[in-house]
Design a protein around this motif. Structure first.
Motif, PDB file in Angstrom:
ATOM      1  N   ARG A 104      35.715  43.843  42.735  1.00 37.58           N
ATOM      2  CA  ARG A 104      34.880  45.026  42.977  1.00 37.58           C
ATOM      3  C   ARG A 104      35.009  45.478  44.433  1.00 37.58           C
ATOM      4  O   ARG A 104      35.106  46.666  44.731  1.00 37.58           O
ATOM      5  N   GLU A 105      35.029  44.501  45.322  1.00 37.52           N
ATOM      6  CA  GLU A 105      35.114  44.804  46.750  1.00 37.52           C
ATOM      7  C   GLU A 105      36.492  45.354  47.112  1.00 37.52           C
ATOM      8  O   GLU A 105      36.598  46.302  47.918  1.00 37.52           O
ATOM      9  N   ARG A 143      35.141  38.071  40.513  1.00 32.10           N
ATOM     10  CA  ARG A 143      34.620  39.371  40.056  1.00 32.10           C
ATOM     11  C   ARG A 143      34.093  40.193  41.219  1.00 32.10           C
ATOM     12  O   ARG A 143      34.275  41.411  41.290  1.00 32.10           O
ATOM     13  N   GLN A 144      33.415  39.495  42.112  1.00 34.27           N
ATOM     14  CA  GLN A 144      32.888  40.184  43.291  1.00 34.27           C
ATOM     15  C   GLN A 144      34.024  40.713  44.159  1.00 34.27           C
ATOM     16  O   GLN A 144      33.944  41.822  44.692  1.00 34.27           O
ATOM     17  N   PHE A 173      33.126  34.444  41.918  1.00 35.56           N
ATOM     18  CA  PHE A 173      33.539  35.005  43.207  1.00 35.56           C
ATOM     19  C   PHE A 173      34.630  36.049  42.978  1.00 35.56           C
ATOM     20  O   PHE A 173      34.627  37.126  43.598  1.00 35.56           O
TER      21      PHE A 173
END
Lengths: 334, 334
Positions: A142-143, A138-139, A136
């Motif tokens: 990026r976001e 990593r996501q 989660f």
């Protein structure tokens, strides 16, 4: 003072009042990174934002919200203090990636990936072992990069911090902590972390919270400025800033919320102890926002030139917000 | 059949309907551990509980809630199927230790400390690295022990599972998975974990979800029963049970919720893949609840005696609930 030198304090969490806002102006402070939440969830974060809306209305002659770097210049021109928001934990997004963009829309410019404990994103500096950035996490990195929310690893553990720098395409910051070489504390940072932060284009905001200082509340201004000079050698002057961690007028219940959130049935004393459970005594030379000139004098005496002092006291923070608190180009064009 | 042998299925998550409850009775099933939630937070968990309240009203002739082991006997005597609740993630407590006792009061008898990802308590089996039980996790384990909520590590990673066994004073279970020696999958368990679960007094519920099986949906009943026999040699017959993971009549959207929750902007296919994104085909010998007699026949053919079959099919689950789904003595006396 405020007409000449930009001053930005990169972390405060006070029991906000008109008196404190007046002290900010008196001390020449142009903008403050205000902690919006520690462990508040989505609904509670919205509560805190609502309270700030009312503060901006009630004290509109003294403060204004900062949603982008240019607002700090606008605040300055209007003779007001700009307030920009950060979260000390990722609780404002709970388990939901979509909340990153929504919180950014609401003015949350900065978010720590963890407080002291393991979060859904990364590991905090009080856990015994750190397995780095989660799936989660990593996501979310990026976001955050995509929408222009700055990643703050002040309360994170070493491996998680290094991995955040590795995975992020934007600068990663430590808004408030000190080098471990100055005081070896769980919250302070190794040279390796500080170098990685600098390489990412981020910054370290030097903390004036006594638990992060040599000699605690008795830390001298000379020792503090010497720490800054040694860190300049390590990170480069363009990566240094101030993040005092001033927590004025807060009751002990707030300290307990910071330390315990809702996760513990036993009292956790954090950096304190059972016999030292309250707020630390403030520093003699930085009692409140009116004392920022003391810090500038200290830097000058330690041999910093005026351009370097400008950077440390505010220009580096301003440059960071200009660079990193903006949506990624593809998104901005959309 | 149901008058003779107690049958408890230790994990189902179906698109609940009268037809399915009728099939349970037809197959001789006396009680089912029904997954209440995957990633639902507190408010959403209460929604799911509300839906179940209405199901118990609408189908009170077929099903009844199980709040303690004795309710399973009561259900049996009434010719009904007992339903007991578990959560596949710790999302029903969010960040709040006090929610453990409240959820237990509402009938949540079992909770996984993680689904596939890192949680606030422990590490899931899909993360690349596992740092074990967190600070919050240790508190929650103690609290689950105190209030009599069973710790389920079905979707957890190895180190977290071993540490849960170490920290818990009550049995720890794997409600639905298989040994890695049968199929090497992220969700299946090493011999070391299985031995630790047995030592804790817990149980392994054998899964019939094709991704956990040798030859997937083509797994033969003979191979399945042979797996059980080999695991009996490892763990002892008193630690074996059934946890079919039957997910009947669910749309793909539910599979996507299981796999993605709210944490991913990209589609995560979990145990599947982009070209195998849907629900797996059911086993020919266990299409639905009516096929439990097939499993009993298979165990008999593999050489299990009737007492062992009794244990695997239900008595071990009943004993576990009697032992572990009760408040700690001190609490019960309070």
């Amino acid at each position: 003072m405020s007409q000449e030198r930009l001053i930005i304090d990169g972390l405060q969490y006070s029991n906000w009042s008109r008196e404190i806002f007046e002290q900010m102006r008196e001390g020449g402070v142009d903008a403050v990174h205000a902690t919006l939440v520690y462990h508040e969830n989505i609904r509670e974060t919205l509560l805190r934002m609502g309270e700030w809306k009312r503060r901006f209305e009630a004290h509109g002659d003294l403060i204004m919200p900062v949603r982008e770097a240019a607002d700090i210049q606008r605040a300055r021109q209007a003779g007001k203090v700009g307030i920009f928001f950060g979260a000390q934990n990722c609780s404002p997004i709970e388990d939901d990636i979509d909340m990153v963009a929504l919180m950014r829309d609401l003015g949350l410019l900065i978010m720590q990936l963890t407080y002291n404990n393991q979060s859904l994103l990364a590991c905090g500096c009080y856990e015994s072992d750190d397995s780095g950035i989660t799936r989660f996490g990593r996501q979310v990195i990026r976001e955050m990069n995509r929408v222009g929310m700055i990643i703050d690893m002040s309360h994170s553990a070493e491996r998680s911090t290094l991995e955040a720098v590795e995975f992020s395409e934007q600068p990663v910051i430590i808004s408030h902590a000190n080098p471990s070489f100055f005081r070896d504390a769980k919250r302070n940072k190794s040279n390796r972390v500080l170098e990685a932060i600098a390489e990412s284009g981020g910054l370290l905001g030097f903390s004036a919270y006594p638990f992060h200082l040599k000699n605690g509340p008795d830390c001298s201004l000379e020792d503090y400025c010497d720490m800054i000079a040694r860190t300049a050698d390590l990170m480069g002057i363009e990566h240094l800033a101030i993040g005092t961690d001033l927590c004025q007028g807060q009751p002990t219940s707030v300290l307990e919320w910071m330390r315990n959130g809702r996760w513990s049935r036993d009292m956790d004393y954090g950096e304190g102890s059972q016999h030292n459970a309250g707020w630390p005594e403030p520093l003699a030379w930085l009692r409140d926002n009116r004392d920022f000139p003391n810090l500038i004098d200290g830097l000058r005496r330690r041999g910093f030139d005026e351009a370097s002092i400008d950077r440390i006291m505010g220009q580096n923070w301003l440059a960071l917000l200009k660079n990193a608190a903006v949506p990624a180009p593809r998104e901005a064009a959309a």
